[in-house]
Every structure is written in structure tokens, then in C-alpha cells.
Design an enzyme around this catalytic site. Structure first.
Site, short mmCIF file in Angstrom:
data_model
loop_
_atom_site.label_atom_id
_atom_site.label_comp_id
_atom_site.label_asym_id
_atom_site.label_seq_id
_atom_site.Cartn_x
_atom_site.Cartn_y
_atom_site.Cartn_z
N GLU A 95 6.53 4.23 7.32
CA GLU A 95 5.85 5.39 6.59
C GLU A 95 6.91 6.51 6.89
OE1 GLU A 95 1.22 4.64 5.62
OE2 GLU A 95 1.82 5.72 7.33
N THR B 158 -7.80 11.91 0.80
CA THR B 158 -8.14 13.09 0.13
C THR B 158 -7.26 13.21 -1.47
OG1 THR B 158 -6.86 14.36 1.37
CG2 THR B 158 -9.26 14.30 1.77
N THR C 113 0.89 -4.04 12.23
CA THR C 113 -0.07 -4.01 11.20
C THR C 113 0.34 -4.37 9.98
OG1 THR C 113 -1.05 -2.04 12.27
CG2 THR C 113 -1.85 -2.38 10.16
N THR D 106 0.98 -1.25 -0.02
CA THR D 106 -0.06 0.08 0.07
C THR D 106 1.01 1.26 -0.07
OG1 THR D 106 -0.37 -0.25 2.63
CG2 THR D 106 -1.99 -1.04 0.91
N ASN E 105 0.46 11.01 5.80
CA ASN E 105 -0.97 10.69 6.42
C ASN E 105 -2.09 11.71 6.73
OD1 ASN E 105 -0.86 7.67 7.18
ND2 ASN E 105 1.23 8.13 8.09
N LYS F 158 3.90 -7.00 3.85
CA LYS F 158 3.62 -5.69 3.45
C LYS F 158 3.41 -5.05 4.76
CE LYS F 158 0.24 -3.49 3.29
NZ LYS F 158 -0.77 -2.74 4.20
#
Lengths: 405, 405
Positions: free
Chosen positions: A278, A405, A192, A155, A400, A181
């Protein structure tokens, strides 16, 4: 004594005999050339299967579906999509998880209860089932397909995570491969993420499940990127037995080798996940020694690795060790401040609870490398644990603050 | 029934009769014009005193010092410095905390056990006691000095936090004032901060301590900026009794008014602390209704308010509500997904566990205001709680990646 475990260069889940895999772009992610988002891992031979799952109370319907199959103990494959998590969409989610598994089973010509199903991506959006169904038909399974699976699962990951090792059991060469992943929403328990592990070892299912749980607790469950726990976390192991060894169980001579191989695969993937957190620029490793017990050591390691202030300091290569002590203090681990030693990348900067004068520029230089290792010796007992995380950067916030959006 | 509580414009700790305060620049912070870093709050009349403290296992020596004074039950003042936390410096820290309190007591002409002492700032650095001693002499106490105290306490705070209210007890007008500092390393319990509250109400000490604990649990302990708990967190209340009311205890008619005033002061300061969280652009309020019990509601509210992913989404005014559900799921609060309703600034975006089609642009516009309110109704019971936090911005990372360097 565990035998030698060798890493295979460019290894992945299909480095293991009998496992095929493939992936396609079904249209769940925003289009880009070479983008993949739907994948299958498949063994023609029935596999012993084990799994560990998120401890969140709000979970994807795929988690419940897989728990049932793992309880049954055997399966032939896994189908996975990225882009949409199939979570928090009401009753439709349960139906879609079943339909997705059934579509894969039909393609593979196996029973509907022989394919596990995983989803990862945005929460609260329904799976576009017609895209999933037509995508399924496009997947070509191949014995080199593991690399595509690793890419299709991504992702916000910036790179695929895969590994394979080989080791000997009963004089036979056995292999184990893994993909994973996960980049954000990563925190024990489970970290996660999704991870799938294949092996051609013959393994007793109960032993496999027990060892997966133990090893996960020392690897994936010691991983933290942002303190957030996903609704979809899943680790699955498929063991097809094609290596021809006698099935490994708790009493086997090979039990220790197998556990060590599983541990090395999982720790390798865990470190890769942390490194690719991230926005991350550095891997953080926290080693706790001398805690009163193992649970105290685990708490301390995870608290330090997940502290935003520690993570920000590592990003700035700032040896602001007071924050490491703060994060130790907040977690409830029993300590005697006057006994604590702290090392940063091997350099002692606090001894018996007091700052040691250190050459600041030298420590800053060490912290500018790709991995920062905090080692704390608490001198309270024999408890040890290691946790992995990554630094906190502006990039994390940018990623994040505008994901949907 | 609690009487009316009025906020005093420009109120602070010295809005209360009998309290004097003052501050100076002693040289603990980097110099800047008008910078203050050492302050005293003082009542000539002996005060009933109550306190709540950090739950960290690694604490500043000031915490132990103050616990003893609070156990004794009375004091006349507080001395506080910002810039250096006097934490993790070995035995010297205990000596310095005592010496700092003694220096203030000498200046004030009171007993050495009548002055509380607090420090906030960088961990692991010794207090420069000669600067503290000479700074102490420069402090001028005045009945308008509260504003200087609020400024002197600041570290990475961008503005002072202060408040005062007035209410009636026994037909007498009573006042209560408060100051607070805290911007980073803020998470229950205690929220990482210092707060001092003054009142001229006469209050039974045991009642004061009990109410401070209760109110703190609903205000400061429901505040989170970054999930990190400080080594120095302290809230102190000083009640000098000059209002002339009969001492308030659990049986008093005024007990409820007093508790309500204390609550309003603490919640006001808590919200100001959240709003000024490091790098924050928005206040986040999380209201949980219908949890199985209060503890479940508290867990859920704090989990959501402290999620980096929720905080990042609020920064981006991104109605990515799946993350709110993720943060609810991870915390262990008992939920039935199919019963959950979620409102963002009053707009229902999820009902009975299913997404409600909402006008995205309208919700984004609401989220661009100065406060984002998530309200979750769990429909499991009567448990309610509110937590406060702030968004996560690039600025947080910039502030914290180079705090000591």
C-alpha cells in the site's frame, strides 16, 4: 541438480493444462466498469492439495474450513471473493463459508468437500449470500480465465500478481502457475495475503505440503508491508497430475526441480506483493549473511524490512544507515557491532562496525531506483536469509485512514 | 494506603530541593534562536541512583557507562546532549562518552564516576568534543534550570515534557520531578527515550532500582510510537534524601506512596511522549481487561497500540474495529473470539465477538477528540494492562523520509 526453469510470458494459473478459471462482479466491491470480485479456479481432475495459513488467533471461518480439506489431501477447485473478509461476524461466518463452497461445488458439479473457499476484504461485515449465489451462476470458466481471477482477488492492490513457469520432470514438460493478492495488513506469518498455485505435475500430497511449508517460510513469510498480520492469509497449491510424470516425492530425482520451481513462483509473487504494498514507491530487499544461524538471520532481515523508520528513509532515498543498525539491534539477533558490514545497493557504507566515507550523492542516486537492497554481513556464522518489504509513504497513511469511511 | 499525590503546576526536575540544572547551545543541533542541546542536572548531595536501559543489542557507549555507575549505586548528576546519539562510531564513542562525563564532573567539581552521561540524536556521527567542552563551560546551573533541560533534550519532539508531584512521607513533604524526551524510534523495550527523575526523598538504592523497573514496565515500556527501539533509551532516577525522611525501603510505611508517586510521574511523562509522537494528532490508549495473565494483557495492548493499520484508522477517526481484532489476533494472546467485548471511548461496538449496531456518526465524533481509548474485555482471566501510542499521519512519513538529508 535442478533442471532449467523457464518463465512463461503472461503466465497465470490457467497456463497449466487442465485448469479452468473465471470471475465476475457479484457486487461486493464498489462498482466500477470491469471490476471483478468473485472467482473460481477449477480442475476436472482431482488434485493433490496443500495449504499454509495465517498464524493469527483470530481467523476467518474459511481458514478452518480449508484446513479440514487440506488435511483430507485432495480437492478440485477454489472459490474466492474480495471486498468482504467474512471474519469476526460470529456464527454466521461459518455458515456462509460452507454455503459459499457448496454453491461453487453445485455449479461445478463436484462434491461439497472438493472446493476450497477464501475471502478477503473488510473485517466484521457479513457476506451478502444472495449476491454470492447469483454471482456464482454468472461465472464462465475458461482456459484463459486465470488473469480474471488475479484481478478479482485484488482489494487495495493496484495491479494483479501472476506468474507461470515450465520445467522438465521425467522428460515431460511440467507447468506451474500462481496468482496472489495482498497490499496492506501484510506481515509474516503468514504474510497477509491469498495465493493460489496450480501445477500439472503429479506430486505426492505429503511431499507437496512439506515443500509448500518450507518454500513459504523463505518467500511469503519473509514479506512485510506494514507489520500487520491478516485473519485470512492462505496459500493453496493444487496439483492435478495431468503432466503424466511419476508422482514426485522426497526420493524422486525431480524433487529438487519441483522445489526450485515452487520457490521461484513464490519468490516472484512475494516480490510483486512487496512492490505493490500500500502506497509503496520502492521494493526493499534485506539480505542477511553470516548470522549465527538461520533463525537469527530471518529475525534480522524481517526486523529491518519492517521498520517504519527504515521504510521512511528509503522513501526519501536517505542513506540514514543508523536506522538499519537500530532495527538490527532491536530484534534480538546476536551481533558483535565491531564485525558488521553494511552495503546499500552494492556500495559498502559501514565496515567492521564503523562508517565508511561514501559518496553521498552516488548512494542517494542508487536509492532512487525501484529497488533498494540492504546487505548485512554479520560475520558470526553461516545463517542467511532474505526479506522483502516496501517503503512507507504518505500514500499509505491516506489509503489507511479512510478505508471503511 | 498511599497518601494524596499532588501535581505541582509548572513542575520539573528542579522543583525538587537540592537539584540545580542548566543548558546551553553547544552547536550540535542546527542553530536557531533559543535552541539548547547540552544540559546538566546536578545535586550537591550524593544521590541514590537507579536506571533502566534499552534492550537493543546495539547500544550507545553511554548505556554501558551508565550501567556501571548505576551498579555502583550513587551519583550527583547527569549530563545530556541532543542532536548526535554517539552510537555506531566504533571505539571513539566509548572515549567520547567518558570524556563528556569527565568534562561535566570537572565543571561540577565532583568525581569522574559521579556523573551519568546520555546522548540522543543521529546515529553514526561522532560527537564534536571541542564543542561539547566549550559548551559545558557556558552552562549556568540554577534552581529554575529544569525547564531548559527539558528543552535541550528534544530532537524531533515538538514540546518539552516535564512534571513534578509532592506527597508526604513520615510527616515530611517530599517532591519528585521528571523530564523526558522522545518522539520517534519509540517502542518497548525501553520505549525510545530519555527520562530523568529527581526526588528529595531518602530511598534505599536497591528498593529504588526495583521500583523503577516495575514502574517502567507499566509506563515507558507500554509506550509505542513506531515500533522502533532506540540504541540509547535510558531512564535514571536520582534521590538526594534532602527531605529528611527515614530511607524508604520495601518494608517502609511510605513504600506504597513512593511507588505510586513514581508511577504517576512516569505515566504522565509516558502519555506526554505518546501525545507528541512524530507527526501525531491523537493519543491512543489501549486498555486490556480479562486476559489470561498479565503478560498476555501486555502483549495484546502493545500489539494494538503499535499496529500501523489501527494507527492510520485513528488518524482518520475511522471506527474500523476489525483492525483492532486483527492486531489482537496477530500477537499470540490467548483469546476466544466469541467472548470479546470492545469499547471505543466508552461505547460498546462489539459484544461477545459480534458487531453491535452503533451510531457511526457518534463514534466518529468521539474519535475526533484528542484521545482515542480502545478497551477490550477478553473474559479469559484477570490479566490487565494499558498501552499508549499515537496515530500515524502523513506528517510522520514527511518527518522521517528526510531526517538526515
Amino acid at each position: 541438480m535442478a533442471g532449467a526453469i523457464e518463465f512463461l510470458e503472461g503466465g497465470t494459473v490457467t497456463s497449466v493444462q487442465g485448469f479452468l478459471a473465471g470471475a465476475t462482479f457479484a457486487g461486493l466491491k464498489t462498482f466500477a466498469e470491469d471490476k471483478l470480485d468473485l472467482a473460481i479456479i477449477f480442475s476436472e481432475t482431482l488434485c493433490a492439495v496443500a495449504g499454509v495459513f495465517t498464524k493469527s488467533t483470530i481467523v476467518s471461518p474459511t481458514v478452518g474450513f480449508n484446513r479440514k480439506l487440506v488435511a483430507k489431501g485432495s480437492a478440485k477447485g477454489v472459490v474466492v471473493n474480495a471486498g468482504i473478509a467474512n471474519t469476526c461476524v460470529g456464527e454466521q461466518g461459518f455458515k456462509d463459508a460452507e454455503d459459499m463452497a457448496a454453491a461453487a461445488a453445485q455449479k461445478l458439479g463436484v462434491g461439497a468437500d472438493e472446493v476450497l473457499v477464501c475471502s478477503t476484504g473488510v473485517i466484521g461485515v457479513e457476506l451478502p449470500m444472495s449476491l454470492i449465489r447469483s454471482g456464482m451462476e454468472q461465472i464462465n470458466l475458461a482456459d484463459q480465465g486465470g488473469h480474471d481471477v488475479a484481478r478479482a482477488m485484488m482489494t487495495t492492490d493496484t495491479r494483479p500478481k501472476e506468474v507461470a513457469v515450465t520445467f522438465e520432470v521425467d522428460g515431460k514438460q511440467v507447468r506451474m502457475g500462481g496468482v496472489a493478492k495482498g497490499s496492506g495488513m501484510i506481515h509474516p506469518n503468514m504474510a497477509t495475503m491469498l495465493s493460489f498455485i496450480t501445477t500439472d505435475a503429479a506430486v505426492d500430497q505429503a511431499f507437496l505440503q512439506a515443500k509448500l511449508r518450507e518454500v513459504s517460510d523463505e518467500s511469503y513469510n519473509m514479506l512485510t508491508v506494514d507489520g500487520d498480520t491478516s485473519t485470512n492469509d492462505t496459500v493453496l497449491v493444487l496439483a492435478n497430475g495431468l503432466a503424466g510424470n511419476s508422482p514426485i516425492n522426497a526420493g524422486s530425482a525431480a524433487a529438487e526441480s519441483f522445489e526450485e520451481a515452487l520457490s521461484q513462483v513464490c519468490v516472484h509473487l512475494t516480490r510483486e506483493l512487496a512492490r505493490d504494498g500500500e502506497g509503496a514507491s520502492r521494493l526493499i530487499t534485506v539480505e542477511i549473511g553470516g548470522a549465527q544461524d538461520k533463525e537469527d538471520a530471518r529475525k534480522a532481515a524481517r526486523s529491518i524490512a519492517s521498520s517504519n523508520l527504515v521504510k521512511s528513509a528509503v522513501y526519501g532515498a536517505d542513506p540514514n544507515w543508523g536506522r538499519v543498525l537500530m532495527a538490527l539491534g532491536r530484534c534480538g539477533t546476536i551481533v558483535d557491532e565491531a564485525k558488521i558490514d553494511l552495503y546499500v545497493n552494492g556500495v559498502c557504507i559501514m565496515e567492521s562496525g564503523k562508517p565508511v566515507p561514501f559518496h553521498r550523492d552516488a548512494v542517494v542516486a542508487l536509492m532512487q531506483g525501484s529497488e533498494v537492497i540492504f546487505r548485512l554481513q554479520l560475520h558470526m556464522g553461516q545463517g542467511e536469509a532474505t526479506a522483502w518489504g516496501c517503503d512507507l509513504t504518505e500514500e499509505y497513511v491516506i489509503i489507511n485512514s479512510a478505508y471503511t469511511t
